[in-house]
Design an enzyme around this catalytic site. Structure first.
Site, PDB file in Angstrom:
ATOM      1  N   LYS A  35       0.841  -1.204   0.000  1.00 17.85           N
ATOM      2  CA  LYS A  35       0.000   0.000   0.000  1.00 17.85           C
ATOM      3  C   LYS A  35       0.877   1.256   0.000  1.00 17.85           C
ATOM      4  O   LYS A  35       2.088   1.165   0.253  1.00 17.85           O
ATOM      5  CB  LYS A  35      -0.918  -0.026   1.222  1.00 17.85           C
ATOM      6  CG  LYS A  35      -0.175  -0.015   2.560  1.00 17.85           C
ATOM      7  CD  LYS A  35      -1.109  -0.321   3.738  1.00 17.85           C
ATOM      8  CE  LYS A  35      -0.334  -0.331   5.042  1.00 17.85           C
ATOM      9  NZ  LYS A  35      -1.161  -0.799   6.174  1.00 17.85           N
ATOM     10  N   TYR A 244      15.267  30.726   8.071  1.00 24.00           N
ATOM     11  CA  TYR A 244      14.014  31.335   8.529  1.00 24.00           C
ATOM     12  C   TYR A 244      13.974  31.376  10.060  1.00 24.00           C
ATOM     13  O   TYR A 244      14.331  30.393  10.721  1.00 24.00           O
ATOM     14  CB  TYR A 244      12.812  30.517   8.048  1.00 24.00           C
ATOM     15  CG  TYR A 244      12.514  30.656   6.579  1.00 24.00           C
ATOM     16  CD1 TYR A 244      12.257  31.893   6.007  1.00 24.00           C
ATOM     17  CD2 TYR A 244      12.443  29.526   5.765  1.00 24.00           C
ATOM     18  CE1 TYR A 244      11.959  32.002   4.658  1.00 24.00           C
ATOM     19  CE2 TYR A 244      12.141  29.631   4.417  1.00 24.00           C
ATOM     20  CZ  TYR A 244      11.902  30.872   3.867  1.00 24.00           C
ATOM     21  OH  TYR A 244      11.602  30.978   2.547  1.00 24.00           O
TER      22      TYR A 244
HETATM   23  C1  PLP Z   1      -0.442  -1.769   6.883  1.00 23.25           C
HETATM   24  C2  PLP Z   1      -1.055  -3.066   7.261  1.00 23.25           C
HETATM   25  C3  PLP Z   1      -0.273  -4.241   7.317  1.00 23.25           C
HETATM   26  C4  PLP Z   1       1.230  -4.205   7.242  1.00 23.25           C
HETATM   27  O1  PLP Z   1       1.704  -3.759   8.496  1.00 23.25           O
HETATM   28  P1  PLP Z   1       3.260  -3.611   8.827  1.00 23.25           P
HETATM   29  O2  PLP Z   1       3.283  -3.168  10.243  1.00 23.25           O
HETATM   30  O3  PLP Z   1       3.766  -2.553   7.904  1.00 23.25           O
HETATM   31  O4  PLP Z   1       3.902  -4.917   8.598  1.00 23.25           O
HETATM   32  C5  PLP Z   1      -0.938  -5.442   7.511  1.00 23.25           C
HETATM   33  N1  PLP Z   1      -2.274  -5.490   7.686  1.00 23.25           N
HETATM   34  C6  PLP Z   1      -3.046  -4.383   7.669  1.00 23.25           C
HETATM   35  C7  PLP Z   1      -4.512  -4.496   7.874  1.00 23.25           C
HETATM   36  C8  PLP Z   1      -2.469  -3.138   7.474  1.00 23.25           C
HETATM   37  O5  PLP Z   1      -3.230  -2.041   7.485  1.00 23.25           O
END
Ligand code: PLP
Length: 349
Positions: A35, A244
């Site tokens: 993702k 800044y």
């Molecule tokens: C993002 C996510 C994962 C992966 O989690 P990590 O901590 O990055 O390994 C797995 N399952 C769900 C439902 C997630 O939202």
């Protein structure tokens, strides 16, 4: 070249997947979470490398991400969508063969009406209270769902990065109570859950951050390195200030390097005065505020000034940099900007 060089190591990502795959029994499938554009490193390239390494199932957050991933991967691998079957997603889910992980009775109804016979999974809430059906909803529809042959039933842990946290065992118990005896493959563990041990593995694991070199997978190989070019070097008299807000002042004659990258590139402003970069292994503190396109760094102590300074690399991991910015490695990676010159090394083979 006036932008930073971001190097993404596909062999490291593949090696991390293999190591997490080896951490569960041979009967447990290890999927890959890609993702947010593969945690900022490029979902298509990452997923192709992982498919090459043996991954057969991928997870994304939104159907749009799944559609892009299908185009990168071609037919074959399973692409599952955590946000489930949202109104308006039906055509994408059908045409690009995505598997929605349904998280409510409303989504279940939508899916069965719009795409009868199309594969789906189910998300249950075991205590995180973010996505998934509650135990009572699940009890009401469980029989109906079992008859529809879902491919996976999953839940997600809220504290898997803390092995001693009592919520881990509580969620494990809740998930078991909701699913024991069901003839459907089950999944509970992301990266942290894999490291909690076999009780948490069930039939499929869903690692994300560990693939990309982040905690809680401490043995992970780093997947991203980032070097920032020097644009200008200047000498300051005592009393002169930098940047800044004039938040940094030279107490003695000082030398300041101006580097090309700023908060628009994901080096968040909160790093001002807190983070450091490395000149051939020598730490150089940020001096003054991070601005949109530039960082200023105190290099008074350097005998040699390199043309690139490392901000992610052997001397500083994503989690080290995250600590300096009061955040987590996940946010450092997913914030990496689009202006960097991105280079992929390795093939995942
Ligand atoms: C993002 C996510 C994962 C992966 O989690 P990590 O901590 O990055 O390994 C797995 N399952 C769900 C439902 C997630 O939202």
């Amino acid at each position: 070249m006036a932008t930073g060089r971001l190097t993404i190591d596909l062999d490291a990502i593949a090696a991390n997947w293999r190591a997490l795959n080896a951490a569960s029994a041979g009967s447990v499938e290890t999927a890959a979470v890609v993702k947010a554009d593969g945690y900022g490193l490029g979902a298509g390239r990452v997923a192709r490398a992982l498919a090459h390494a043996g991954a057969r199932s991928f997870f994304v957050a939104a159907a749009e991400e799944g559609a892009a991933l299908r185009n990168a991967l071609g037919p074959g691998p399973r692409i599952s969508v955590f946000s489930g079957h949202m109104a308006g997603d039906t055509d994408m889910i059908a045409d690009l063969a995505l598997t929605p992980m349904l998280n409510s009775v409303e989504q279940l109804t939508r899916h069965l009406e719009a795409l009868p016979g199309h594969p789906f999974g189910i998300q249950l809430d075991s205590g995180m209270n973010r996505l998934g059906m509650e135990a009572a909803e699940w009890a009401a529809v469980r029989e109906l769902i079992e008859g529809q042959n879902p491919h996976l039933i999953m839940s997600h842990l809220a504290n898997a990065d803390e092995p001693g946290h009592p919520q881990n065992a509580a969620q494990l118990t809740a998930f078991r109570q909701m699913t024991d005896g069901i003839g459907v493959p089950r999944s509970l563990a992301a990266t942290g859950g894999i490291l909690l041990g076999p009780d948490y593995h069930f039939d499929l694991t869903r690692p994300g951050i560990g693939l990309y070199g982040g905690l809680p997978f401490a043995e992970a190989r780093a997947a991203a390195s980032l070097a920032l070019p020097l644009i200008q070097l200047r000498d300051l008299e005592p009393g002169e200030t930098v940047g800044y807000g004039a938040s940094w002042q030279a107490e003695k004659p000082a030398r300041i390097a101006t580097l090309s990258a700023g908060y628009a590139d994901g080096l968040i402003r909160y790093m001002s005065g807190r983070a450091q970069v490395f000149a051939n292994g020598v730490a150089c503190p940020l001096a003054g505020r991070v601005s949109m396109d530039l960082l200023t760094v105190d290099v008074t102590h350097l005998t040699e000034i390199p043309s690139y300074f490392d901000i992610l690399g052997p001397d500083q991991s994503i989690d080290d940099l995250a600590d300096a910015a009061a955040t987590i490695g996940y946010e450092i990676l997913t914030s990496l900007g689009q202006r960097y010159h991105r280079r992929y090394i390795g093939s995942g083979a």
